[in-house]
Design an enzyme around this catalytic site. Structure first.
Site, PDB file in Angstrom:
ATOM      1  CG  ASN A 146       5.370   6.876 -49.170  1.00  0.00           C
ATOM      2  OD1 ASN A 146       6.267   6.676 -49.531  1.00  0.00           O
ATOM      3  ND2 ASN A 146       5.763   8.115 -50.555  1.00  0.00           N
ATOM      4  CE  LYS A 175      -0.898  14.058 -51.957  1.00  0.00           C
ATOM      5  NZ  LYS A 175      -0.374  12.153 -51.706  1.00  0.00           N
TER       6      LYS A 175
END
Lengths: 272, 65
Positions: free
Chosen positions: A220, A111
């Site tokens: 998250n 990522k």
């Protein structure tokens, strides 16, 4: 706990998330930052049914030679670690971080995130583009974290990124899908999976992202700082599933009033 | 030899980068080594000698979004 079992039993029903030719049995990706402890994190990953979790790079700490948080993730069957390049401020730093990460986990997934300004954490589109071009040519399965810009998303697809990850709103902000209209444009034109990354606060926002055709979401903070992270992870998993099912079922178009019951005037007096 | 390891001065008798990794208490399978700004592949560590002034970074995974 019943909830967890139901979701993870068959999380995508033969409709996996395919990234760079690899199929993943969940459309909920989980970031691993901000959890209070390893046990809570592992239970949250399990409750989410997540198959991809993100990790970051840092210096080895000789005072704590065994990282108590990452090792349990490595031990989870069916969970792929996706390293990010957080901390990189330039393309060159991100490329270096990606190569270090590949050395550490042997995975080609990365990522790419390059956000030089700590006050808003907005991704730098120019450095991101340069890093992605280099890394895709080097065989990485590149997943860039980007501003919700349809032009940039297309350019990144063209250089070989396996996904694009536009932000819903600023990292950790919980402001939801502030970029909704731009995400819609990205989804409409993308040939790679669009994964909303950052800003989601609630399961309903995740469902909305999947309903509009986003392939997955990465969450998250919303899970990690919830009063009960595993329960919130399970709620997100249900929402992602509902959103995807709704997308596949085909949503009606928005329009004018249209009766759902017959409007025959059976209560009115028959005309004389 | 005298090195900078993760930003701190370090004097060591380690013969190779691989020895230094172990001396630092790291699991060799869990750290990546950057020497003077360049990633040193795992397979080359044992044969890589240390020189005075080398800047060594030992990196590992941590939790993060």
């Amino acid at each position: 706990l019943q909830l967890e079992a139901d979701v993870s039993a068959s999380p995508t029903d033969g409709d996996p998330l395919v990234l760079g030719g690899q199929a993943f049995d969940s459309r909920l990706l989980l970031g691993t930052g901000k959890f209070a402890d390893a046990d809570t994190m592992v239970r949250a990953v399990r409750a989410a049914g997540a198959r991809i979790v993100t990790v970051a790079l840092r210096r080895f700490d000789r005072d704590r030679p065994r990282d108590s948080l990452v090792e349990p993730l490595r031990a989870m069957p069916g969970v792929t670690l996706m390293p990010n390049t957080s901390g990189a401020r330039t393309a060159a730093e991100a490329v270096r971080a990606a190569r270090i990460a590949r050395e550490l986990c042997g995975s080609r997934f990365v990522k790419v995130e390059i956000h030089p300004n700590p006050r808003h954490l907005m991704p730098d589109p120019i450095e991101t583009y340069e890093a992605c071009r280099t890394l895709a040519a080097d065989g990485f399965a590149v997943m860039p974290y980007i501003p919700a810009d349809p032009v940039l998303a297309k350019r990144l697809e063209e250089v070989g990124c396996v996904s694009v990850m536009p932000l819903g709103s600023a990292i950790g902000s919980g402001q939801g899908l502030a970029t909704y209209e731009l995400l819609r444009l990205i989804v409409r034109d993308s040939r790679v999976p669009v994964i909303v990354d950052a800003g989601l606060r609630s399961p309903s926002q995740a469902a909305a992202a999947l309903e509009m055709g986003c392939a997955a979401v990465l969450v998250n903070t919303a899970v990690a700082v919830a009063a009960d992270p595993p329960a919130m992870a399970a709620a997100f998993a249900l929402a992602v599933r509902a959103g995807r099912d709704a997308f596949r079922a085909g949503l009606m178009t928005v329009g004018e009033a249209s009766a759902t019951s017959p409007l025959t005037a059976f209560l009115a007096e028959p005309p004389p | 030899v005298r090195l900078i390891v993760n930003g701190e001065f370090c004097e060591t008798a380690a013969a190779s980068v691989e020895d230094l990794v172990r001396e630092q208490g790291a699991d060799p399978a869990r750290v990546a080594v950057v020497r003077n700004g360049e990633l040193l592949p795992r397979g080359e560590r044992a044969a890589a000698a240390l020189r005075d002034g080398d800047r060594i970074e030992l990196l590992t995974f941590a939790t993060g979004g």
